[in-house]
Scaffold this active site. Structure first.
Site, mmCIF file in Angstrom:
data_model
loop_
_atom_site.group_PDB
_atom_site.id
_atom_site.type_symbol
_atom_site.label_atom_id
_atom_site.label_comp_id
_atom_site.label_asym_id
_atom_site.label_seq_id
_atom_site.Cartn_x
_atom_site.Cartn_y
_atom_site.Cartn_z
ATOM 1 C CB THR A 166 -51.821 -3.243 51.383
ATOM 2 O OG1 THR A 166 -52.987 -2.756 52.085
ATOM 3 C CG2 THR A 166 -52.265 -4.018 50.176
ATOM 4 C CB THR B 104 -56.546 -0.191 51.626
ATOM 5 O OG1 THR B 104 -57.788 -0.510 52.254
ATOM 6 C CG2 THR B 104 -56.400 1.312 51.486
ATOM 7 C CE LYS C 284 -60.186 1.595 53.357
ATOM 8 N NZ LYS C 284 -61.220 1.263 54.326
ATOM 9 C CG ASN D 125 -59.511 4.764 56.019
ATOM 10 O OD1 ASN D 125 -60.691 4.877 56.359
ATOM 11 N ND2 ASN D 125 -58.902 3.597 55.953
ATOM 12 C CG LEU E 92 -66.206 15.748 65.306
ATOM 13 C CD1 LEU E 92 -67.222 16.878 65.377
ATOM 14 C CD2 LEU E 92 -64.801 16.333 65.152
ATOM 15 C CB CYS F 167 -57.503 0.929 58.449
ATOM 16 S SG CYS F 167 -57.906 -0.737 57.910
ATOM 17 C CE LYS G 126 -63.008 -0.844 65.520
ATOM 18 N NZ LYS G 126 -63.855 -0.386 64.445
HETATM 19 N N1 LIG Z 1 -59.000 -4.659 58.834
HETATM 20 C C1 LIG Z 1 -59.826 -3.701 58.438
HETATM 21 O O1 LIG Z 1 -60.599 -3.142 59.222
HETATM 22 C C2 LIG Z 1 -59.849 -3.269 57.000
HETATM 23 C C3 LIG Z 1 -60.934 -2.522 56.516
HETATM 24 C C4 LIG Z 1 -60.944 -2.121 55.188
HETATM 25 C C5 LIG Z 1 -59.886 -2.434 54.362
HETATM 26 N N2 LIG Z 1 -58.832 -3.164 54.859
HETATM 27 C C6 LIG Z 1 -57.749 -3.488 53.927
HETATM 28 O O2 LIG Z 1 -57.945 -4.827 53.477
HETATM 29 C C7 LIG Z 1 -56.687 -5.507 53.345
HETATM 30 C C8 LIG Z 1 -56.650 -6.725 54.245
HETATM 31 O O3 LIG Z 1 -56.769 -6.304 55.586
HETATM 32 P P1 LIG Z 1 -56.963 -7.361 56.774
HETATM 33 O O4 LIG Z 1 -57.095 -6.573 58.015
HETATM 34 O O5 LIG Z 1 -58.009 -8.356 56.403
HETATM 35 O O6 LIG Z 1 -55.521 -8.074 56.743
HETATM 36 P P2 LIG Z 1 -55.063 -9.359 57.521
HETATM 37 O O7 LIG Z 1 -53.609 -9.226 57.680
HETATM 38 O O8 LIG Z 1 -55.950 -9.573 58.706
HETATM 39 O O9 LIG Z 1 -55.379 -10.536 56.504
HETATM 40 C C9 LIG Z 1 -54.682 -10.781 55.327
HETATM 41 C C10 LIG Z 1 -54.650 -12.311 55.128
HETATM 42 O O10 LIG Z 1 -54.152 -12.609 53.839
HETATM 43 C C11 LIG Z 1 -53.363 -13.785 53.943
HETATM 44 N N3 LIG Z 1 -52.505 -13.861 52.760
HETATM 45 C C12 LIG Z 1 -51.441 -13.072 52.439
HETATM 46 N N4 LIG Z 1 -50.950 -13.436 51.230
HETATM 47 C C13 LIG Z 1 -51.725 -14.441 50.780
HETATM 48 C C14 LIG Z 1 -51.738 -15.210 49.588
HETATM 49 N N5 LIG Z 1 -50.840 -15.027 48.602
HETATM 50 N N6 LIG Z 1 -52.677 -16.176 49.455
HETATM 51 C C15 LIG Z 1 -53.592 -16.377 50.430
HETATM 52 N N7 LIG Z 1 -53.621 -15.683 51.585
HETATM 53 C C16 LIG Z 1 -52.711 -14.721 51.741
HETATM 54 C C17 LIG Z 1 -52.641 -13.600 55.253
HETATM 55 O O11 LIG Z 1 -52.129 -14.815 55.753
HETATM 56 C C18 LIG Z 1 -53.751 -13.025 56.133
HETATM 57 O O12 LIG Z 1 -54.498 -14.048 56.777
HETATM 58 C C19 LIG Z 1 -55.626 -4.452 53.664
HETATM 59 O O13 LIG Z 1 -55.251 -3.815 52.472
HETATM 60 C C20 LIG Z 1 -56.372 -3.469 54.552
HETATM 61 O O14 LIG Z 1 -55.816 -2.177 54.504
HETATM 62 C C21 LIG Z 1 -58.802 -3.588 56.137
#
Ligand SMILES: NC(=O)c1ccc[n+]([C@@H]2O[C@H](COP(=O)([O-])OP(=O)(O)OC[C@H]3O[C@@H](n4cnc5c(N)ncnc54)[C@H](O)[C@@H]3O)[C@@H](O)[C@H]2O)c1
Length: 466
Positions: free
Chosen positions: A99, A134, A216, A220, A262, A272, A332
């Site tokens: 997202t 998210t 969420k 953040n 902090l 994020c 990080k």
């Molecule tokens: N990365 C983090 O630390 C973290 C932590 C908490 C929440 N989030 C939230 O979780 C969500 C995902 O984050 P992420 O870091 O894993 O993203 P990312 O971009 O690493 O992974 C998303 C994956 O989804 C795949 N994808 C997209 N559309 C698709 C579909 N229609 N069918 C199948 N696969 C599809 C993409 O190819 C990609 O591999 C976001 O909303 C993010 O804000 C991320």
């Protein structure tokens, strides 16, 4: 590395389709398989899918490889790009797609809309979509409306919220040791389909969908505010000749405040915090509120990079045609993720100002034409007029500073993450500028205002006596 074995007791075993195999989806897929569920993970990125189907892990995340190998063998985990196959006999799908932020900070929810519609179109019976991505409040309700339009006759769609809180670099550990599992669902009869995915002893917050979604965003935003507050205090420390390490340690030891997040530094980055802070502001704006605190955190964060650039300008004269080495481009330590990384942001800003940038990172490579990556920190520093440490990798605490100084052309070191022990480099011909460490200066101006506030005289008399 991790003890996964004691977590399998109390789940309600389910067959789950996990959509998206990024940090969140892949972690959920392997960990749910470890909890005893049967998992089919759908990924549309062909390269990523092929890697996973070969049994390899496309991201750096400790523990995932072990679980992936184990459950590819146990038969509880499979990867595909075919939703018809994945949804055969399956009624629960976890949506873990990206997202990302749109150009104005509004969340781009197109991946989610598409994934939800495709899953529902493939479902042959009633389906529960669980949104782990998210998203702004209201998204689950909107997705339910949108997806219902793609359902086959007689298929009912329910959408629940189950936001993810993992930290990159320790995602598997976080999955098995959650501070809380948040579940937002407006259909009491279906609650247990979501809560039963997780062991019953894990702390659970059960609520409505909008509240769960906002947990969420608000969490953040609070973390972003905390980091920006630390950076604001650090700036004040520099001006007053105080030490932000002592100040923020003292502040964080207060149990009501806590020391996490902090530490002063180069500002927050990653996929994020910047995105969710911008999302929080956009959501507030969409309902007529201005979110002044969140905006202030954004402003302070932008100043962190500007502050580093002005320290470089002040110490080098100008950065134009200067060689600058950057140590650390991951956002990080512990991850190879460079999305919205301060190190990459600095490299690109320096390149725009005409500097030549060479960088090292133990894991990450931004693939940026502005930043030449090399395999060794000393190679990055060779011939550099200035060195900037941007990620607090453990190996950067162990650098041989005498050797670094010998290969560098200049003697300016900007330690944006405060990993250099000033005492230990006192013998090196260096100028080290940390963050929030008071600089040598005439502190007399600092004394006048408190003196004025102590004396029982008119302020104008004190001013006249200066
Ligand atoms: N990365 C983090 O630390 C973290 C932590 C908490 C929440 N989030 C939230 O979780 C969500 C995902 O984050 P992420 O870091 O894993 O993203 P990312 O971009 O690493 O992974 C998303 C994956 O989804 C795949 N994808 C997209 N559309 C698709 C579909 N229609 N069918 C199948 N696969 C599809 C993409 O190819 C990609 O591999 C976001 O909303 C993010 O804000 C991320």
């Amino acid at each position: 590395m991790y003890d996964f074995e004691d977590t399998t007791s109390t789940v309600r075993v389910t067959t789950v389709c996990v959509v998206g195999a990024g940090y969140v989806g892949l972690t959920a897929a392997v960990c749910l398989a470890q909890l005893g569920h049967r998992v089919v993970c759908v990924e549309t990125n062909r390269e990523r899918l092929a890697t996973l189907q070969r049994g390899e892990v496309p991201i750096h995340e400790p523990g995932i490889e072990e679980l992936l190998t184990r459950h590819a063998r146990s038969g509880r985990l499979a990867f595909t790009d075919d939703l018809d196959v994945a949804m055969t006999g399956v009624s629960v799908a976890l949506l873990c797609v990206g997202t990302p932020p749109g150009p104005d900070g509004e969340p781009d929810l197109r991946q989610l809309g598409r994934a939800g519609a495709d899953v529902v179109a493939a479902a042959r019976s009633d389906v529960l979509l669980i949104v782990k991505s998210t998203v702004p409040p209201g998204s689950c309700e909107a997705l339910e409306l949108l997806a219902a339009g793609h359902a086959r006759d007689g298929v009912r769609v329910v959408v629940a919220s189950n936001p993810e809180f993992l930290r990159e670099g320790q995602a598997v550990w976080d999955f098995f040791n959650p501070d809380r599992v948040v579940v937002g669902i407006d259909e009491p009869a279906m609650q247990s389909l979501v809560t039963g995915l997780y062991p019953a002893q894990w702390p659970l917050l059960l609520c409505d969908r909008r509240s769960a979604e906002l947990v969420k965003y608000a969490a953040n935003t609070f973390l972003a505010v905390k980091i920006s507050f630390a950076n604001e205090v650090a700036q004040l420390c520099e001006a007053l000749g105080a030490d932000a390490h002592h100040v923020l340690t003292g502040v964080g030891l207060d149990a009501r405040i806590g020391g996490a997040f902090l530490s002063p530094g180069p500002g927050f980055g990653g996929s994020c915090l910047p995105k969710d802070l911008a999302g929080f502001i956009a959501v507030s704006q969409s309902v007529g509120q201005s979110a002044p605190l969140a905006r202030a955190a954004q402003t302070v964060n932008a100043q962190a990079l500007a502050g580093l650039l002005s320290k470089l300008d002040a110490s080098l004269g100008s950065v134009r045609a200067k060689r600058v080495a950057i140590l650390g481009v991951a956002f990080k330590p512990g991850t190879g993720d460079v999305r919205f990384s301060p190190g990459v942001g600095l490299g690109e800003a320096l390149a725009r100002r005409g500097a030549l940038v060479r960088a090292h990172d133990p894991l990450a490579d931004p693939g940026s034409p502005d930043v030449e990556m090399v395999a060794d920190p000393y190679e990055a520093a060779a011939g550099a007029d200035a060195l900037v440490i941007m990620t607090a990798w453990p190996e950067y605490r162990e650098l041989d500073h005498q050797r670094l100084r010998e290969v560098m052309a200049g003697h300016v070191v900007i330690d944006a993450v405060n990993v250099v022990s000033i005492g230990e480099v006192a013998h090196v011909d260096y100028d080290v500028y940390g963050v929030g460490r008071g600089l040598a200066m005439d502190f007399a101006p600092v004394l006048w205002p408190p003196l004025e506030w102590m004396l029982d005289v008119e302020p104008s008399d004190v001013a006249a006596s200066r």
